[in-house]
Design a protein around this motif. Structure first.
Motif, PDB file in Angstrom:
ATOM      1  N   GLN A   1       1.208   0.431  -5.984  1.00  0.00           N
ATOM      2  CA  GLN A   1       0.310   1.536  -6.336  1.00  0.00           C
ATOM      3  C   GLN A   1       0.628   2.080  -7.738  1.00  0.00           C
ATOM      4  O   GLN A   1      -0.274   2.412  -8.488  1.00  0.00           O
TER       5      GLN A   1
ATOM      6  N   ASP B   1       3.584   9.588  -0.661  1.00  0.00           N
ATOM      7  CA  ASP B   1       2.394   8.850  -0.226  1.00  0.00           C
ATOM      8  C   ASP B   1       2.098   7.787  -1.275  1.00  0.00           C
ATOM      9  O   ASP B   1       2.136   8.088  -2.478  1.00  0.00           O
ATOM     10  N   GLY B   2       1.816   6.560  -0.839  1.00  0.00           N
ATOM     11  CA  GLY B   2       1.534   5.487  -1.786  1.00  0.00           C
ATOM     12  C   GLY B   2       0.433   5.910  -2.749  1.00  0.00           C
ATOM     13  O   GLY B   2       0.605   5.909  -3.968  1.00  0.00           O
ATOM     14  N   MET B   3      -0.729   6.274  -2.174  1.00  0.00           N
ATOM     15  CA  MET B   3      -1.831   6.769  -3.001  1.00  0.00           C
ATOM     16  C   MET B   3      -2.346   8.095  -2.434  1.00  0.00           C
ATOM     17  O   MET B   3      -2.203   9.132  -3.008  1.00  0.00           O
ATOM     18  N   ASN B   4      -2.975   8.021  -1.278  1.00  0.00           N
ATOM     19  CA  ASN B   4      -3.717   9.063  -0.559  1.00  0.00           C
ATOM     20  C   ASN B   4      -5.201   9.023  -0.910  1.00  0.00           C
ATOM     21  O   ASN B   4      -5.644   9.533  -1.938  1.00  0.00           O
ATOM     22  N   LEU B   5      -5.919   8.364  -0.016  1.00  0.00           N
ATOM     23  CA  LEU B   5      -7.356   8.163  -0.231  1.00  0.00           C
ATOM     24  C   LEU B   5      -8.167   9.394   0.120  1.00  0.00           C
ATOM     25  O   LEU B   5      -9.273   9.581  -0.409  1.00  0.00           O
TER      26      LEU B   5
ATOM     27  N   THR C   1      -5.424  13.001  12.682  1.00  0.00           N
ATOM     28  CA  THR C   1      -5.869  11.828  13.427  1.00  0.00           C
ATOM     29  C   THR C   1      -4.694  11.237  14.191  1.00  0.00           C
ATOM     30  O   THR C   1      -3.640  10.997  13.595  1.00  0.00           O
TER      31      THR C   1
ATOM     32  N   SER D   1      -9.981  11.784  16.048  1.00  0.00           N
ATOM     33  CA  SER D   1     -10.536  11.064  14.902  1.00  0.00           C
ATOM     34  C   SER D   1     -12.056  11.137  14.959  1.00  0.00           C
ATOM     35  O   SER D   1     -12.645  11.332  16.022  1.00  0.00           O
ATOM     36  N   TYR D   2     -12.691  11.017  13.817  1.00  0.00           N
ATOM     37  CA  TYR D   2     -14.121  11.275  13.693  1.00  0.00           C
ATOM     38  C   TYR D   2     -14.825  10.142  12.967  1.00  0.00           C
ATOM     39  O   TYR D   2     -14.205   9.447  12.164  1.00  0.00           O
TER      40      TYR D   2
ATOM     41  N   ARG E   1      -3.671  11.315   8.851  1.00  0.00           N
ATOM     42  CA  ARG E   1      -3.103  10.733  10.056  1.00  0.00           C
ATOM     43  C   ARG E   1      -1.940  11.648  10.421  1.00  0.00           C
ATOM     44  O   ARG E   1      -1.238  12.138   9.529  1.00  0.00           O
TER      45      ARG E   1
ATOM     46  N   LYS F   1       3.156  13.385   5.687  1.00  0.00           N
ATOM     47  CA  LYS F   1       1.972  14.016   5.101  1.00  0.00           C
ATOM     48  C   LYS F   1       2.150  15.508   4.795  1.00  0.00           C
ATOM     49  O   LYS F   1       1.267  16.128   4.204  1.00  0.00           O
TER      50      LYS F   1
ATOM     51  N   GLU G   1     -11.500  10.725  -1.631  1.00  0.00           N
ATOM     52  CA  GLU G   1     -12.756  10.871  -0.878  1.00  0.00           C
ATOM     53  C   GLU G   1     -13.341  12.269  -1.066  1.00  0.00           C
ATOM     54  O   GLU G   1     -14.557  12.445  -1.199  1.00  0.00           O
TER      55      GLU G   1
ATOM     56  N   HIS H   1       0.814  -1.222   0.000  1.00  0.00           N
ATOM     57  CA  HIS H   1       0.000   0.000   0.000  1.00  0.00           C
ATOM     58  C   HIS H   1       0.844   1.267   0.000  1.00  0.00           C
ATOM     59  O   HIS H   1       0.351   2.350  -0.268  1.00  0.00           O
TER      60      HIS H   1
HETATM   61  C1  GDG Z   1      -1.896   3.974   3.473  1.00  0.00           C
HETATM   62  C2  GDG Z   1      -0.917   4.666   2.509  1.00  0.00           C
HETATM   63  C3  GDG Z   1      -2.665   4.580   0.736  1.00  0.00           C
HETATM   64  C4  GDG Z   1      -8.425   9.492   8.519  1.00  0.00           C
HETATM   65  N1  GDG Z   1      -8.816  10.106   9.643  1.00  0.00           N
HETATM   66  C5  GDG Z   1     -10.033   9.585   9.939  1.00  0.00           C
HETATM   67  C6  GDG Z   1     -10.375   8.644   8.958  1.00  0.00           C
HETATM   68  N2  GDG Z   1      -9.362   8.602   8.096  1.00  0.00           N
HETATM   69  C7  GDG Z   1      -9.351   7.742   6.900  1.00  0.00           C
HETATM   70  C8  GDG Z   1      -9.443   8.563   5.639  1.00  0.00           C
HETATM   71  C9  GDG Z   1      -8.814   7.613   4.633  1.00  0.00           C
HETATM   72  C10 GDG Z   1      -7.795   6.850   5.477  1.00  0.00           C
HETATM   73  O1  GDG Z   1      -8.138   7.044   6.847  1.00  0.00           O
HETATM   74  C11 GDG Z   1      -6.388   7.390   5.270  1.00  0.00           C
HETATM   75  O2  GDG Z   1      -5.925   6.893   4.061  1.00  0.00           O
HETATM   76  P1  GDG Z   1      -4.726   7.584   3.280  1.00  0.00           P
HETATM   77  O3  GDG Z   1      -4.643   6.934   1.943  1.00  0.00           O
HETATM   78  O4  GDG Z   1      -4.984   9.040   3.185  1.00  0.00           O
HETATM   79  O5  GDG Z   1      -3.419   7.368   4.141  1.00  0.00           O
HETATM   80  P2  GDG Z   1      -2.719   6.180   5.030  1.00  0.00           P
HETATM   81  O6  GDG Z   1      -3.447   5.956   6.287  1.00  0.00           O
HETATM   82  O7  GDG Z   1      -1.315   6.622   5.192  1.00  0.00           O
HETATM   83  O8  GDG Z   1      -2.829   4.849   4.120  1.00  0.00           O
HETATM   84  C12 GDG Z   1      -1.690   5.482   1.490  1.00  0.00           C
HETATM   85  C13 GDG Z   1      -3.521   3.774   1.698  1.00  0.00           C
HETATM   86  O9  GDG Z   1      -2.706   3.065   2.651  1.00  0.00           O
HETATM   87  C14 GDG Z   1      -4.378   2.744   0.971  1.00  0.00           C
HETATM   88  O10 GDG Z   1      -3.616   1.912   0.161  1.00  0.00           O
HETATM   89  O11 GDG Z   1      -3.519   5.405  -0.034  1.00  0.00           O
HETATM   90  O12 GDG Z   1      -0.791   6.081   0.577  1.00  0.00           O
HETATM   91  O13 GDG Z   1      -0.004   5.499   3.231  1.00  0.00           O
HETATM   92  O14 GDG Z   1      -9.739   6.689   4.154  1.00  0.00           O
HETATM   93  O15 GDG Z   1     -10.795   8.869   5.391  1.00  0.00           O
HETATM   94  N3  GDG Z   1     -11.537   7.963   8.938  1.00  0.00           N
HETATM   95  C15 GDG Z   1     -12.409   8.208   9.946  1.00  0.00           C
HETATM   96  N4  GDG Z   1     -12.119   9.099  10.954  1.00  0.00           N
HETATM   97  C16 GDG Z   1     -10.970   9.820  10.973  1.00  0.00           C
HETATM   98  O16 GDG Z   1     -10.758  10.639  11.879  1.00  0.00           O
HETATM   99  N5  GDG Z   1     -13.587   7.566   9.976  1.00  0.00           N
END
Ligand code: GDG
Length: 490
Positions: A207, A385-389, A321, A362-363, A286, A291, A393, A176
């Motif tokens: 990715q 960042d691998g992707m950044n979801l 978060t 976190s929410y 996070r 980031k 979103e 990831h």
């Molecule tokens: C790794 C890779 C890759 C965040 N705060 C809250 C919350 N989130 C959710 C977001 C999003 C997810 O967490 C974070 O995903 P990201 O992709 O932005 O980043 P990483 O956690 O670093 O994820 C990344 C990913 O894996 C998938 O392959 O994209 O590059 O580093 O979905 O919405 N969700 C809730 N409350 C929060 O406070 N409910």
């Protein structure tokens, strides 16, 4: 493997019942307290679970992972129709394997050494031992000829360990996070073991295409296997394919949530609580040093200091978060951000009008969607960042084709979301210019960009990602039938 702690290896022959096994560091559930005081489980909201859920249900799927705390009963259980198989970690292993090797060595090394990776032999030993435990468990529960899909950087040795126990399995691996360039990966004292660990898989997914190329190049250079494009030819006749599968989100469900009355009402409430400014900037991450939170807040604050923006018209909401709070670099980062926000608001804020509204919390998903709806400009500026979801979103929630996305060119998402305002997070002036452009953009410009990005995210959602990976895995050829030289010894 050299340096491995003694650990129990069990040989099994395929008596398990699961036709699809997911192996991940964490189970997709969190421990919660029920109203009556008893302990229960709640599904974690991630897109990965929702993407895999239908395939898991259709294939007697099971998910192996650490439940996140140690006080739990470690027998497999079924939660909401999903078979979950907990694996224990000792307190020492949480320190050495999870906080240590996974998040103190691999995480910074794979993210361009944004922070300095630490190399400790006892961390490595714990990594080997824990990977072996997960592989043993997968070997026990997988049925004959089953598919096992191993997830992420915490589990890179599992494919090979599992293949040794169960050569009948079809094994996939997905990373990831980014896979580093050769020059950085070489620093790892256990580089060869990690590459060989991954080569236990039939299909290794990344990715981005560049990461897959880094991996194949390293396999050729360091292990000495024959390679051609995305394929590695092993001396035992097996073929390993390395390819890009950019991950995504459950786009439709995010959009639906964003369209709900409750979320719309909450978004309005958020804006009014912020004093109904002309424009709301938003960051959600996070709390992680990859980031780029510090740099983006500085860029924004300089725009206010320079008089380009004013706290009467603009506010930056930053949600950070809590994450990996026991790892020292994360504690330092938290203090740095706290200090920066305090200084910016102290210098530039007015009564009832801070420049930055900072939330270390976190929410629920609904609140996240409301924040995305409330924001005019989403700012996503990771150093790597691998992707950044979060970027995807935000796009999913902007069903009116409005809103601006400022996105780091070093996030995997920048490959697909070309119509964002792309920035180099190391270039503060460049970021200031992009924030300003996004702030000033007219409706036509915003619509043009957002419409194109929405098409991308709607067409390529997380179920598309999972289906593509599993189809490719099912299509991998077991044997290449070529004569190739044995691997080099060092
Ligand atoms: C790794 C890779 C890759 C965040 N705060 C809250 C919350 N989130 C959710 C977001 C999003 C997810 O967490 C974070 O995903 P990201 O992709 O932005 O980043 P990483 O956690 O670093 O994820 C990344 C990913 O894996 C998938 O392959 O994209 O590059 O580093 O979905 O919405 N969700 C809730 N409350 C929060 O406070 N409910």
């Amino acid at each position: 493997m050299p340096g491995a702690s003694p650990t129990r290896v069990i040989r099994v022959t395929g008596n398990g019942s699961a036709d699809l096994v997911i192996v991940a560091n964490r189970l997709p559930v969190d421990r919660v307290q029920n109203d009556d005081g008893t302990a229960g489980w709640r599904r974690s909201p991630g897109g990965l679970v929702s993407a895999l859920e239908p395939v898991m249900r259709a294939n007697d799927g099971a998910w192996i992972g650490w439940p996140g705390s140690n006080d739990t009963d470690l027998v497999p259980f079924v939660e909401d129709g999903l078979q979950l198989v907990p694996v224990a970690l000792s307190e020492r292993e949480i320190i050495d394997f999870y906080e240590g090797f996974a998040n103190g060595t691999l995480w910074p090394l794979y993210h361009d050494v944004v922070a300095k990776p630490e190399f400790h032999r006892e961390w490595w030993d714990a990594y080997v031992a824990v990977n072996q435990r997960f592989a043993n468990r997968a070997a026990e529960i997988a049925s004959r000829g089953a598919t096992v899909w191993v997830q992420d950087y915490q589990m890179q040795l599992v494919p090979r360990m599992l293949r040794e126990l169960r050569p009948d399995l079809r094994i996939g691996f997905y990373l990831h996070i980014p896979f580093p360039p050769t020059e950085l990966f070489q620093q790892l004292p256990w580089r060869r073991q990690v590459l060989e660990g991954l080569l236990g898989a039939d299909l290794v997914g990344f990715q981005l295409g560049g990461a897959a190329q880094n991996f194949v190049r390293l396999v050729r250079q360091r292990v000495g296997h024959k390679t051609h494009r995305d394929t590695v030819y092993l001396p035992d006749g097996r073929t390993v394919v390395a390819r890009a599968f950019p991950i995504s989100i459950d786009t439709k469900s995010f959009q639906k949530l964003a369209q709900s009355e409750a979320v719309e009402a909450r978004a309005k409430e958020i804006r009014s609580a912020l004093g109904d400014p002309a424009k709301v900037f938003l960051g959600i991450d996070r709390l992680d040093y990859t980031k780029g939170i510090y740099a983006r807040l500085r860029a924004f604050s300089e725009l206010i200091r320079d008089g380009v923006l004013s706290v009467d018209d603009a506010i930056f909401v930053q949600v950070a978060t809590p994450s990996r709070e026991r790892v020292e670099q994360y504690r330092i980062l938290r203090d740095d951000i706290d200090r920066l926000v305090g200084r910016i608001n102290g210098d530039l804020g007015k009564i009832g009008q801070p420049a930055i509204s900072y939330l270390h919390s976190s929410y629920p998903r609904e609140e996240m969607a409301a924040l995305y709806r409330a924001a005019d400009i989403m700012v996503v500026t990771p150093y790597r960042d691998g992707m950044n979801l979060v970027a995807k979103e935000y796009v999913a929630c902007r069903y009116g084709n409005d809103g601006a996305l400022v996105l780091s060119e070093f996030a995997g998402a920048a490959d697909e979301l070309r119509q964002a305002w792309l920035v180099n997070p190391y270039d503060i002036n460049g970021m200031k210019a992009a924030l300003r452009d996004a702030y000033d953009a007219d409706e036509k410009e915003l619509t043009r960009r957002m419409r194109a990005m929405r098409r991308t995210v709607l067409d390529n959602d997380v179920s598309h990602w999972a289906t593509r990976f599993l189809q490719e895995l099912a299509a991998t050829r077991p044997d290449h039938g070529k004569t190739v030289r044995p691997a080099r010894r060092s």
